[in-house]
Design a protein around this motif. Structure first.
Motif, PDB file in Angstrom:
ATOM      1  N   UNK A 193      86.051  45.824  20.586  1.00  0.00           N
ATOM      2  CA  UNK A 193      85.878  47.172  21.125  1.00  0.00           C
ATOM      3  C   UNK A 193      87.073  48.064  20.804  1.00  0.00           C
ATOM      4  N   UNK A 194      88.280  47.451  20.684  1.00  0.00           N
ATOM      5  CA  UNK A 194      89.482  48.276  20.540  1.00  0.00           C
ATOM      6  C   UNK A 194      90.251  48.096  19.232  1.00  0.00           C
ATOM      7  N   UNK A 195      89.920  47.076  18.428  1.00  0.00           N
ATOM      8  CA  UNK A 195      90.775  46.752  17.278  1.00  0.00           C
ATOM      9  C   UNK A 195      90.809  47.837  16.212  1.00  0.00           C
ATOM     10  N   UNK A 196      89.801  48.711  16.168  1.00  0.00           N
ATOM     11  CA  UNK A 196      89.796  49.797  15.177  1.00  0.00           C
ATOM     12  C   UNK A 196      90.425  51.084  15.717  1.00  0.00           C
ATOM     13  N   UNK A 197      90.868  51.082  16.965  1.00  0.00           N
ATOM     14  CA  UNK A 197      91.434  52.281  17.572  1.00  0.00           C
ATOM     15  C   UNK A 197      92.888  52.488  17.140  1.00  0.00           C
ATOM     16  N   UNK A 198      93.253  53.749  16.956  1.00  0.00           N
ATOM     17  CA  UNK A 198      94.661  54.106  16.777  1.00  0.00           C
ATOM     18  C   UNK A 198      95.294  54.252  18.157  1.00  0.00           C
ATOM     19  N   UNK A 199      96.622  54.369  18.186  1.00  0.00           N
ATOM     20  CA  UNK A 199      97.309  54.578  19.462  1.00  0.00           C
ATOM     21  C   UNK A 199      96.865  55.883  20.106  1.00  0.00           C
ATOM     22  N   UNK A 200      96.660  56.910  19.284  1.00  0.00           N
ATOM     23  CA  UNK A 200      96.212  58.204  19.812  1.00  0.00           C
ATOM     24  C   UNK A 200      94.812  58.086  20.408  1.00  0.00           C
ATOM     25  N   UNK A 201      93.941  57.338  19.746  1.00  0.00           N
ATOM     26  CA  UNK A 201      92.569  57.184  20.237  1.00  0.00           C
ATOM     27  C   UNK A 201      92.528  56.396  21.544  1.00  0.00           C
ATOM     28  N   UNK A 202      93.359  55.356  21.640  1.00  0.00           N
ATOM     29  CA  UNK A 202      93.329  54.577  22.885  1.00  0.00           C
ATOM     30  C   UNK A 202      93.974  55.357  24.025  1.00  0.00           C
ATOM     31  N   UNK A 203      94.938  56.223  23.726  1.00  0.00           N
ATOM     32  CA  UNK A 203      95.505  57.094  24.765  1.00  0.00           C
ATOM     33  C   UNK A 203      94.446  58.073  25.277  1.00  0.00           C
ATOM     34  N   UNK A 204      93.603  58.580  24.370  1.00  0.00           N
ATOM     35  CA  UNK A 204      92.523  59.483  24.783  1.00  0.00           C
ATOM     36  C   UNK A 204      91.516  58.734  25.658  1.00  0.00           C
ATOM     37  N   UNK A 205      91.190  57.498  25.274  1.00  0.00           N
ATOM     38  CA  UNK A 205      90.297  56.657  26.087  1.00  0.00           C
ATOM     39  C   UNK A 205      90.907  56.401  27.451  1.00  0.00           C
ATOM     40  N   UNK A 206      92.216  56.120  27.484  1.00  0.00           N
ATOM     41  CA  UNK A 206      92.936  55.882  28.732  1.00  0.00           C
ATOM     42  C   UNK A 206      92.817  57.090  29.657  1.00  0.00           C
ATOM     43  N   UNK A 207      92.982  58.285  29.115  1.00  0.00           N
ATOM     44  CA  UNK A 207      92.882  59.509  29.917  1.00  0.00           C
ATOM     45  C   UNK A 207      91.475  59.688  30.489  1.00  0.00           C
ATOM     46  N   UNK A 208      90.459  59.429  29.671  1.00  0.00           N
ATOM     47  CA  UNK A 208      89.079  59.549  30.139  1.00  0.00           C
ATOM     48  C   UNK A 208      88.791  58.574  31.283  1.00  0.00           C
ATOM     49  N   UNK A 209      89.235  57.336  31.120  1.00  0.00           N
ATOM     50  CA  UNK A 209      89.002  56.323  32.150  1.00  0.00           C
ATOM     51  C   UNK A 209      89.757  56.653  33.438  1.00  0.00           C
ATOM     52  N   UNK A 210      90.958  57.197  33.291  1.00  0.00           N
ATOM     53  CA  UNK A 210      91.756  57.550  34.467  1.00  0.00           C
ATOM     54  C   UNK A 210      91.067  58.621  35.290  1.00  0.00           C
ATOM     55  N   UNK A 211      90.538  59.630  34.630  1.00  0.00           N
ATOM     56  CA  UNK A 211      89.837  60.700  35.335  1.00  0.00           C
ATOM     57  C   UNK A 211      88.622  60.137  36.072  1.00  0.00           C
ATOM     58  N   UNK A 212      87.837  59.312  35.377  1.00  0.00           N
ATOM     59  CA  UNK A 212      86.628  58.742  35.978  1.00  0.00           C
ATOM     60  C   UNK A 212      86.972  57.809  37.141  1.00  0.00           C
ATOM     61  N   UNK A 213      88.003  56.987  36.960  1.00  0.00           N
ATOM     62  CA  UNK A 213      88.391  56.046  38.010  1.00  0.00           C
ATOM     63  C   UNK A 213      88.950  56.779  39.223  1.00  0.00           C
ATOM     64  N   UNK A 214      89.804  57.780  38.992  1.00  0.00           N
ATOM     65  CA  UNK A 214      90.371  58.552  40.097  1.00  0.00           C
ATOM     66  C   UNK A 214      89.281  59.252  40.900  1.00  0.00           C
ATOM     67  N   UNK A 215      88.270  59.746  40.199  1.00  0.00           N
ATOM     68  CA  UNK A 215      87.177  60.415  40.909  1.00  0.00           C
ATOM     69  C   UNK A 215      86.445  59.447  41.819  1.00  0.00           C
TER      70      UNK A 215
END
Length: 255
Positions: free
Chosen positions: A226-248
């Motif tokens: 799921x993550x091996x093709x991601x760049x650091x920038x892409x996984x940081x963007x995913x991290x931000x999306x998950x944080x917003x959803x989880x915090x909500x």
């Protein structure tokens, strides 16, 4: 105070694991929020350190109410969380100041170093500070037992095979012959200065941390496709999306 060093090997490089770690923490936290638990992110921002250089600072609330044993729930509030602060200067990280307001004499401090080896770097932390003797424990993501309630056959490294990387399943003795291989070295210091409960609580916390480390590293490997093709920038963007959803989700469940 109870100090232990955990060493957890992975069939990855440290550079790969940098992305895998961020992805796994974000996805796992979001999954746990489905159950009314999880990790609420209060701050996540760049941080510059004069010694370690550029990094990332995070402050989180780790909601734990249902994770506590009955003897601990009896003396804790119904809504219980620990505030955790972390400084990520990969491949070196610090997790410090995990505290809860009604237990001022409780703290956890974790230092982590990541290296491309099979866990054979001796005294990796003693060069930084003088420590007394502490137990060193190797955790095997494939063959060490985890609590039954956390077991998922699709996340079992003994059976998982990565379609994209060709790695796995992991066989007995895999740490000695697997390439690539890296190791997470974690020095964990747990302190609970309450007479009569200190030993019991410190040992319990280490058991919880051990289980979390095993489960998290198993998931990081099982989710590699799921993550091996991601760049650091892409996984940081995913991290931000998950944080917003989880915090909500946590915000609606923990008023």
């Amino acid at each position: 105070m109870l100090i232990k060093e955990y060493r957890i090997c992975m069939p990855l490089t440290t550079e790969e694991y940098r992305v895998g770690q961020l992805y796994t923490i974000s996805k796992h936290s979001h999954q746990e929020s489905e159950k009314g638990e999880g990790v609420e992110v209060v701050k996540n921002e760049p941080h510059e350190d004069p010694v370690h250089g550029p990094g990332q600072f995070t402050e989180k609330r780790v909601h734990l109410s249902s994770k506590l044993p009955s003897w601990a729930r009896a003396v804790t509030p119904r809504i219980f969380y620990i505030t955790e602060k972390a400084w990520n200067y990969y491949p070196y990280t610090i997790t410090g100041e995990p505290r809860c307001s009604f237990l001022p004499k409780f703290s956890i401090y974790i230092e982590t170093k990541y290296e491309d080896n099979c866990g054979d770097s001796e005294n990796i932390f003693r060069s930084d500070k003088i420590l007394g003797d502490h137990e060193v424990s190797f955790l095997d993501i494939a063959f060490d037992e985890i609590p039954e309630r956390y077991y998922r056959s699709l996340e079992d490294p003994r059976f998982f095979s990565s379609a994209k990387t060709g790695r796995g399943p992991l066989q007995e003795g895999w740490r000695q012959h697997t390439k690539p291989i890296m190791c997470s070295y974690k020095l964990v210091n747990v302190k609970f200065e309450v007479w009569g409960l200190q030993t019991r609580v410190e040992q319990f916390v280490h058991k919880v941390i051990r289980d979390i480390l095993l489960i998290g590293h198993r998931q990081a490997f099982a989710w590699v496709d799921e993550w091996c093709d991601m760049s650091l920038e892409e996984v940081r963007a995913f991290e931000s999306q998950m944080q917003v959803a989880t915090n909500q989700k946590l915000g609606s469940q923990h008023p």
